[in-house]
Design a protein around this motif. Sequence first.
Motif, PDB file in Angstrom:
ATOM      1  N   ARG A  97       0.833  -1.319  -0.156  1.00  0.00           N
ATOM      2  CA  ARG A  97      -0.103  -0.140  -0.081  1.00  0.00           C
ATOM      3  C   ARG A  97       0.896   1.230   0.058  1.00  0.00           C
ATOM      4  N   LEU A  98       0.571   2.057  -1.027  1.00  0.00           N
ATOM      5  CA  LEU A  98       1.157   3.327  -1.246  1.00  0.00           C
ATOM      6  C   LEU A  98       0.508   4.535  -0.477  1.00  0.00           C
ATOM      7  N   ASP A  99       0.907   5.244   0.597  1.00  0.00           N
ATOM      8  CA  ASP A  99      -0.079   6.200   0.921  1.00  0.00           C
ATOM      9  C   ASP A  99       0.467   7.505   0.321  1.00  0.00           C
ATOM     10  N   LEU A 100       0.126   8.209  -0.820  1.00  0.00           N
ATOM     11  CA  LEU A 100       0.693   9.141  -1.511  1.00  0.00           C
ATOM     12  C   LEU A 100       0.744  10.426  -0.799  1.00  0.00           C
ATOM     13  N   SER A 101      -0.271  10.721   0.309  1.00  0.00           N
ATOM     14  CA  SER A 101      -0.497  11.838   0.972  1.00  0.00           C
ATOM     15  C   SER A 101       0.642  11.895   2.131  1.00  0.00           C
ATOM     16  N   GLY A 102       0.769  11.081   2.666  1.00  0.00           N
ATOM     17  CA  GLY A 102       1.937  10.794   3.685  1.00  0.00           C
ATOM     18  C   GLY A 102       3.275  10.524   3.226  1.00  0.00           C
ATOM     19  N   HIS A 103       3.368  10.087   1.918  1.00  0.00           N
ATOM     20  CA  HIS A 103       4.802   9.543   1.492  1.00  0.00           C
ATOM     21  C   HIS A 103       5.198   8.423   2.019  1.00  0.00           C
ATOM     22  N   HIS A 104       3.984   7.349   2.333  1.00  0.00           N
ATOM     23  CA  HIS A 104       4.651   6.185   3.272  1.00  0.00           C
ATOM     24  C   HIS A 104       4.268   4.750   2.363  1.00  0.00           C
ATOM     25  N   VAL A 105       5.007   3.849   2.744  1.00  0.00           N
ATOM     26  CA  VAL A 105       4.957   2.381   2.018  1.00  0.00           C
ATOM     27  C   VAL A 105       4.759   1.625   3.101  1.00  0.00           C
ATOM     28  N   TYR A 106       3.565   0.501   2.979  1.00  0.00           N
ATOM     29  CA  TYR A 106       3.361  -0.450   3.860  1.00  0.00           C
ATOM     30  C   TYR A 106       2.994  -1.553   3.246  1.00  0.00           C
ATOM     31  N   MET A 107       3.655  -2.685   3.913  1.00  0.00           N
ATOM     32  CA  MET A 107       3.469  -4.136   3.474  1.00  0.00           C
ATOM     33  C   MET A 107       2.665  -4.749   4.534  1.00  0.00           C
ATOM     34  N   GLN A 108       1.791  -5.858   4.061  1.00  0.00           N
ATOM     35  CA  GLN A 108       0.876  -6.629   4.980  1.00  0.00           C
ATOM     36  C   GLN A 108       1.388  -7.939   5.010  1.00  0.00           C
ATOM     37  N   ASP A 109       1.398  -8.596   6.091  1.00  0.00           N
ATOM     38  CA  ASP A 109       1.887 -10.114   6.054  1.00  0.00           C
ATOM     39  C   ASP A 109       0.678 -10.530   7.102  1.00  0.00           C
ATOM     40  N   GLY A 110      -0.283 -11.212   6.557  1.00  0.00           N
ATOM     41  CA  GLY A 110      -1.399 -11.777   7.441  1.00  0.00           C
ATOM     42  C   GLY A 110      -2.129 -10.235   8.201  1.00  0.00           C
ATOM     43  N   THR A 111      -2.100 -10.198   9.321  1.00  0.00           N
ATOM     44  CA  THR A 111      -2.602  -9.242   9.967  1.00  0.00           C
ATOM     45  C   THR A 111      -1.517  -8.235  10.437  1.00  0.00           C
ATOM     46  N   GLU A 112      -0.282  -8.344  10.183  1.00  0.00           N
ATOM     47  CA  GLU A 112       0.788  -7.630  10.419  1.00  0.00           C
ATOM     48  C   GLU A 112       1.073  -6.636   9.380  1.00  0.00           C
ATOM     49  N   VAL A 113       1.022  -5.392   9.787  1.00  0.00           N
ATOM     50  CA  VAL A 113       1.325  -4.444   8.826  1.00  0.00           C
ATOM     51  C   VAL A 113       2.857  -3.614   8.979  1.00  0.00           C
ATOM     52  N   THR A 114       3.892  -3.615   8.268  1.00  0.00           N
ATOM     53  CA  THR A 114       5.055  -2.951   8.569  1.00  0.00           C
ATOM     54  C   THR A 114       5.398  -1.781   7.487  1.00  0.00           C
ATOM     55  N   GLU A 115       5.861  -0.781   8.100  1.00  0.00           N
ATOM     56  CA  GLU A 115       6.379   0.432   7.174  1.00  0.00           C
ATOM     57  C   GLU A 115       7.408   0.113   6.531  1.00  0.00           C
ATOM     58  N   VAL A 116       7.762   0.437   5.285  1.00  0.00           N
ATOM     59  CA  VAL A 116       9.008   0.272   4.416  1.00  0.00           C
ATOM     60  C   VAL A 116       9.465   1.765   3.951  1.00  0.00           C
ATOM     61  N   VAL A 117      10.600   1.838   4.369  1.00  0.00           N
ATOM     62  CA  VAL A 117      11.087   3.166   4.393  1.00  0.00           C
ATOM     63  C   VAL A 117      11.923   3.268   3.128  1.00  0.00           C
ATOM     64  N   ILE A 151      14.619  -1.344  -4.045  1.00  0.00           N
ATOM     65  CA  ILE A 151      13.067  -1.274  -3.776  1.00  0.00           C
ATOM     66  C   ILE A 151      13.049  -2.740  -3.586  1.00  0.00           C
ATOM     67  N   ARG A 152      13.253  -3.602  -4.573  1.00  0.00           N
ATOM     68  CA  ARG A 152      13.015  -5.004  -4.236  1.00  0.00           C
ATOM     69  C   ARG A 152      13.467  -5.549  -2.656  1.00  0.00           C
ATOM     70  N   LYS A 153      14.791  -5.306  -2.501  1.00  0.00           N
ATOM     71  CA  LYS A 153      15.514  -5.535  -1.262  1.00  0.00           C
ATOM     72  C   LYS A 153      14.661  -5.044   0.007  1.00  0.00           C
ATOM     73  N   LYS A 154      14.105  -3.865  -0.282  1.00  0.00           N
ATOM     74  CA  LYS A 154      13.454  -3.159   0.919  1.00  0.00           C
ATOM     75  C   LYS A 154      12.020  -3.751   1.161  1.00  0.00           C
ATOM     76  N   LEU A 155      11.328  -4.112   0.085  1.00  0.00           N
ATOM     77  CA  LEU A 155       9.916  -4.775   0.091  1.00  0.00           C
ATOM     78  C   LEU A 155      10.002  -6.033   0.299  1.00  0.00           C
ATOM     79  N   ASN A 156      11.105  -6.910   0.265  1.00  0.00           N
ATOM     80  CA  ASN A 156      11.440  -8.320   0.350  1.00  0.00           C
ATOM     81  C   ASN A 156      10.476  -8.832  -0.675  1.00  0.00           C
TER      82      ASN A 156
END
Length: 227
Positions: A134-154, A202-207
């Motif tokens: 998920r890309l949050d365009l207004s906040g300039h954040h990137v998030y990855m979800q693994d099941g119920t766990e959400v992690t921000e990717v810098v 990008i590939r490495k950070k997103l895993n």
Amino acid sequence: MYRILVVEDEEEIQEILKNYLEAEGYEVVQAEDGVDGIAKFHGGRFDLIVLDVMMPKIDGFGTCELIRRESDVPIIMLTALEDEACQIRGLDLRADDYITKPFSAPVLMRKIAAVLRRVHKEEEQQQILYKDLRLDLSGHHVYMQDGTEVTEVVLTQKEFEMLHILLLNKGIVLTRQKLLNLVWGEDYFGDERIVDTHIKNIRKKLNQNYISTIRGVGYRIDKENQK
């Protein structure tokens, strides 16, 4: 389910609004004046506020002003004051709509639904969803979800812009030169291999390897129904 805060000091109108809103499937929280409304607002998350103007302690204008200092939650103001100056004041306080009493409850329900549709559409336009990303365009954040766990990717600014452009062009191969022009600008004259370095990061950070290399051409993010 949308949560709506109704700030209204007349019990009869409170009950009418509550009954209509709940019949439409909304969750309703009631407040009897501006002070109570501010307290209820701070006590939970709301999708919209129906706010009367003529109230004791703090009137609707004052309540709206206080809420607007910290939130852009949609506000529809109700009032028996029909003069233009009062309506302008409410709109100047960034109320989303202004309805005079006596009002039609069915019409108010439709106005509420219209405001919620507009706001929801605007929120959707501020993010891009792709698989577990998920890309949050207004906040300039990137998030990855693994099941119920959400992690921000810098990501760096350039990495974010490149990922954004690739997601906007799903299914389309973008050459290195095209990515250079879109991310760094057409006046960039450095080594185009900088694109490869950013893709690798990008590939490495997103895993996750969402970005395909099209040998001899460029890079592509596939549409979600493609393997």
